[in-house]
Motif scaffolding. Structure first.
Motif, PDB file in Angstrom:
ATOM      1  N   VAL A 105      13.350 -12.135   0.373  1.00  0.00           N
ATOM      2  CA  VAL A 105      13.690 -10.387   0.630  1.00  0.00           C
ATOM      3  C   VAL A 105      12.780  -9.587  -0.355  1.00  0.00           C
ATOM      4  CG1 VAL A 105      15.328  -8.793   0.544  1.00  0.00           C
ATOM      5  CG2 VAL A 105      16.057 -10.987   1.524  1.00  0.00           C
ATOM      6  N   VAL A 106      12.759 -10.060  -1.579  1.00  0.00           N
ATOM      7  CA  VAL A 106      11.953  -9.201  -2.406  1.00  0.00           C
ATOM      8  C   VAL A 106      10.457  -9.022  -2.151  1.00  0.00           C
ATOM      9  CG1 VAL A 106      11.573  -8.949  -5.084  1.00  0.00           C
ATOM     10  CG2 VAL A 106      13.844  -9.699  -4.076  1.00  0.00           C
ATOM     11  N   PRO A 107       9.839 -10.056  -2.252  1.00  0.00           N
ATOM     12  CA  PRO A 107       8.416  -9.992  -1.890  1.00  0.00           C
ATOM     13  C   PRO A 107       8.197  -9.227  -0.627  1.00  0.00           C
ATOM     14  CG  PRO A 107       8.907 -12.501  -2.496  1.00  0.00           C
ATOM     15  CD  PRO A 107      10.279 -11.562  -2.338  1.00  0.00           C
ATOM     16  N   HIS A 108       8.903  -9.427   0.518  1.00  0.00           N
ATOM     17  CA  HIS A 108       8.586  -8.679   1.493  1.00  0.00           C
ATOM     18  C   HIS A 108       8.770  -7.120   1.600  1.00  0.00           C
ATOM     19  CE1 HIS A 108       7.852 -12.137   4.560  1.00  0.00           C
ATOM     20  NE2 HIS A 108       8.913 -12.734   3.496  1.00  0.00           N
ATOM     21  N   ILE A 109       9.847  -6.752   1.007  1.00  0.00           N
ATOM     22  CA  ILE A 109      10.267  -5.308   0.881  1.00  0.00           C
ATOM     23  C   ILE A 109       9.131  -5.049  -0.240  1.00  0.00           C
ATOM     24  CG2 ILE A 109      11.973  -3.571  -0.182  1.00  0.00           C
ATOM     25  CD1 ILE A 109      13.881  -5.675   0.733  1.00  0.00           C
ATOM     26  N   LEU A 110       8.911  -5.354  -1.324  1.00  0.00           N
ATOM     27  CA  LEU A 110       8.169  -4.928  -2.177  1.00  0.00           C
ATOM     28  C   LEU A 110       6.931  -4.618  -1.970  1.00  0.00           C
ATOM     29  CD1 LEU A 110       8.945  -6.583  -5.856  1.00  0.00           C
ATOM     30  CD2 LEU A 110       9.171  -4.043  -5.242  1.00  0.00           C
ATOM     31  N   SER A 111       6.119  -5.650  -1.147  1.00  0.00           N
ATOM     32  CA  SER A 111       4.711  -5.647  -0.551  1.00  0.00           C
ATOM     33  C   SER A 111       4.679  -4.251   0.478  1.00  0.00           C
ATOM     34  CB  SER A 111       4.355  -6.918   0.139  1.00  0.00           C
ATOM     35  OG  SER A 111       3.240  -6.738   0.628  1.00  0.00           O
ATOM     36  N   ALA A 112       5.644  -4.162   1.297  1.00  0.00           N
ATOM     37  CA  ALA A 112       5.611  -3.036   2.134  1.00  0.00           C
ATOM     38  C   ALA A 112       5.723  -1.854   1.459  1.00  0.00           C
ATOM     39  CB  ALA A 112       6.574  -3.204   3.513  1.00  0.00           C
ATOM     40  N   PHE A 113       6.628  -1.753   0.460  1.00  0.00           N
ATOM     41  CA  PHE A 113       6.883  -0.458  -0.257  1.00  0.00           C
ATOM     42  C   PHE A 113       5.761  -0.046  -1.012  1.00  0.00           C
ATOM     43  CE2 PHE A 113       8.632   1.868  -3.907  1.00  0.00           C
ATOM     44  CZ  PHE A 113       9.392   2.913  -3.211  1.00  0.00           C
ATOM     45  N   ILE A 114       5.088  -1.029  -1.712  1.00  0.00           N
ATOM     46  CA  ILE A 114       3.940  -0.709  -2.726  1.00  0.00           C
ATOM     47  C   ILE A 114       2.813  -0.368  -1.734  1.00  0.00           C
ATOM     48  CG2 ILE A 114       2.300  -1.433  -4.197  1.00  0.00           C
ATOM     49  CD1 ILE A 114       4.849  -3.369  -5.319  1.00  0.00           C
ATOM     50  N   GLU A 115       2.760  -0.645  -0.359  1.00  0.00           N
ATOM     51  CA  GLU A 115       1.606  -0.255   0.196  1.00  0.00           C
ATOM     52  C   GLU A 115       1.748   1.116   1.022  1.00  0.00           C
ATOM     53  OE1 GLU A 115      -0.344  -1.543   4.644  1.00  0.00           O
ATOM     54  OE2 GLU A 115       1.050  -2.673   3.785  1.00  0.00           O
ATOM     55  N   LYS A 116       3.013   1.549   1.118  1.00  0.00           N
ATOM     56  CA  LYS A 116       3.326   3.109   1.406  1.00  0.00           C
ATOM     57  C   LYS A 116       3.472   3.847   0.203  1.00  0.00           C
ATOM     58  CE  LYS A 116       6.337   5.624   4.398  1.00  0.00           C
ATOM     59  NZ  LYS A 116       7.642   5.799   5.365  1.00  0.00           N
ATOM     60  N   TYR A 117       3.879   3.401  -0.868  1.00  0.00           N
ATOM     61  CA  TYR A 117       4.066   4.425  -2.035  1.00  0.00           C
ATOM     62  C   TYR A 117       3.284   3.531  -3.396  1.00  0.00           C
ATOM     63  CZ  TYR A 117       7.557   6.340   0.772  1.00  0.00           C
ATOM     64  OH  TYR A 117       8.421   6.925   2.039  1.00  0.00           O
ATOM     65  N   PRO A 118       1.766   3.627  -3.249  1.00  0.00           N
ATOM     66  CA  PRO A 118       1.072   3.059  -4.254  1.00  0.00           C
ATOM     67  C   PRO A 118       1.293   3.609  -5.577  1.00  0.00           C
ATOM     68  CG  PRO A 118      -0.241   4.191  -2.734  1.00  0.00           C
ATOM     69  CD  PRO A 118       1.007   4.240  -2.179  1.00  0.00           C
ATOM     70  N   ASN A 119       1.648   4.868  -5.825  1.00  0.00           N
ATOM     71  CA  ASN A 119       1.662   5.527  -6.857  1.00  0.00           C
ATOM     72  C   ASN A 119       3.093   5.410  -7.793  1.00  0.00           C
ATOM     73  OD1 ASN A 119      -0.856   6.385  -6.709  1.00  0.00           O
ATOM     74  ND2 ASN A 119      -0.225   8.221  -5.477  1.00  0.00           N
ATOM     75  N   ILE A 120       4.022   4.805  -6.981  1.00  0.00           N
ATOM     76  CA  ILE A 120       5.297   4.403  -7.508  1.00  0.00           C
ATOM     77  C   ILE A 120       5.262   3.350  -8.558  1.00  0.00           C
ATOM     78  CG2 ILE A 120       7.876   3.881  -7.554  1.00  0.00           C
ATOM     79  CD1 ILE A 120       7.896   5.544  -4.953  1.00  0.00           C
ATOM     80  N   GLN A 121       5.541   3.532  -9.907  1.00  0.00           N
ATOM     81  CA  GLN A 121       5.656   2.210 -10.705  1.00  0.00           C
ATOM     82  C   GLN A 121       6.901   1.501 -10.663  1.00  0.00           C
ATOM     83  OE1 GLN A 121       3.796   2.999 -14.608  1.00  0.00           O
ATOM     84  NE2 GLN A 121       3.442   5.120 -13.998  1.00  0.00           N
ATOM     85  N   ILE A 122       6.802   0.180 -10.529  1.00  0.00           N
ATOM     86  CA  ILE A 122       8.062  -0.745 -10.500  1.00  0.00           C
ATOM     87  C   ILE A 122       7.881  -1.732 -11.598  1.00  0.00           C
ATOM     88  CG2 ILE A 122       9.343  -2.140  -9.060  1.00  0.00           C
ATOM     89  CD1 ILE A 122       8.262  -0.836  -6.702  1.00  0.00           C
ATOM     90  N   GLN A 123       8.940  -1.537 -12.334  1.00  0.00           N
ATOM     91  CA  GLN A 123       9.338  -2.800 -13.299  1.00  0.00           C
ATOM     92  C   GLN A 123      10.176  -3.656 -12.795  1.00  0.00           C
ATOM     93  OE1 GLN A 123      10.731  -1.097 -16.947  1.00  0.00           O
ATOM     94  NE2 GLN A 123      11.702  -3.177 -17.852  1.00  0.00           N
ATOM     95  N   LEU A 124      10.037  -4.922 -12.697  1.00  0.00           N
ATOM     96  CA  LEU A 124      10.916  -6.111 -12.226  1.00  0.00           C
ATOM     97  C   LEU A 124      11.532  -6.811 -13.194  1.00  0.00           C
ATOM     98  CD1 LEU A 124       8.309  -7.274  -9.398  1.00  0.00           C
ATOM     99  CD2 LEU A 124      10.413  -5.736  -9.030  1.00  0.00           C
TER     100      LEU A 124
END
Length: 295
Positions: A105-124
């Motif tokens: 779940v996590v890689p799929h959602i993250l990949s799509a989210f970062i593609e749409k919102y590239p300027n949001i920083q995410i700390q995992l």
């Protein structure tokens, strides 16, 4: 007392070395050393024991570090809050997730989210489910993708999907010829189970208890790839989400009947802390994404 002194103090406490701490803070060693000495003078006590070329926190330093950590967490949280109030698409998300979701779940959602919102920083942050909830409640992370949710007063739950789990065995295992099997038929085989820190540990035991047996555990792993690898080595059978890792060609997958072999996956968040607009954006995106995408 200046704020930079607190950051310098924390850097020295972490590295136990003035030179390394100065490098981390992009400053010179003499400047950092002077700042620490000034801080100790202001407090009125030495915070470190000097041992040859290294330093270590003493009793006073350890007590002071606890307060410094709280100050820095609150300050940085305040900065993030103001930034994210201005623009959710330029914000910052502290996202936790449990180990068993790290390949699905996590890689799929993250990949799509970062593609749409590239300027949001995410700390995992990857932890067990109990630790994820503790980090949410202590405001160390904003939201967490977890499974096996248990109602907690100050935690709100955003369900995403119900994921089916399957039985797995080596292709040379006696079960390699079956397409589906009742859970009680697995009692004679050894399991590659989950470590007690993983939510699936108690879930698997409860399923087996309902089926009338206690599983024979050969080994307990903390993540799906490890468990799949041991199953592929024919050291036992496992119950896993759909797996496509490097060991998959050695695995046989079968359905498990007469038990709801599924887990609900969702996003947990604390309703007592400020939650950034970026985090809310992620929650809404994840819900919409999983409505139309399967994996």
């Amino acid at each position: 007392m200046e704020l930079y002194q607190l950051y310098y103090f924390k850097a020295v406490a972490q590295t136990e070395n003035f030179r390394q701490a100065a490098m981390h803070q992009s400053d010179s060693q003499p400047a950092l050393t002077k700042a620490i000495h000034k801080l100790e003078q202001e407090i009125g006590v030495e915070l470190f024991d000097r041992i040859n070329k290294s330093v270590r926190l003493n009793y006073y330093g350890k007590e002071f570090l606890k307060r410094v950590d709280n100050v820095i967490v609150e300050l940085e949280s305040g900065v993030r809050t103001i930034q994210q109030l201005c623009d959710p698409e330029q914000g910052f998300i502290r996202l936790g997730f449990i180990q068993t979701l790290g390949i699905s779940v996590v890689p799929h959602i993250l990949s799509a989210f970062i593609e749409k919102y590239p300027n949001i920083q995410i700390q995992l942050v990857q932890k067990g489910i109990k630790e994820c909830f503790e980090l949410i409640e202590s405001n160390k992370i904003d939201i967490s993708i977890v499974s096996a949710y248990m109602p907690i007063d100050n935690i709100e739950w955003h369900p995403l999907i119900t994921e089916e789990l399957y039985g797995y065995c080596n292709k040379n295992h006696p079960l390699a010829r079956v397409k589906e099997v009742n859970l009680e038929a697995l009692k004679e085989y050894s399991f590659i189970g989950y470590h007690p820190s993983i939510s699936m540990h108690s879930v698997l035991k409860e399923w087996c208890k309902e089926a009338g047996f206690q599983p024979k555990i050969a080994f307990e792993g903390i993540d799906v790839p490890t468990i799949a690898g041991l199953v592929s080595a024919n050291l036992g059978i496992g119950i896993l989400p759909a797996y496509i890792g490097i060991d998959a060609h050695q695995l046989h997958r079968f359905k498990i009947k007469n038990v709801s072999c599924t887990r609900e996956i969702g996003i947990a968040a604390c309703n007592e802390h400020f939650r950034s607009r970026s985090s809310n954006l992620f929650i809404d995106f994840a819900k919409d994404y999983l409505k139309v995408n399967e994996f």
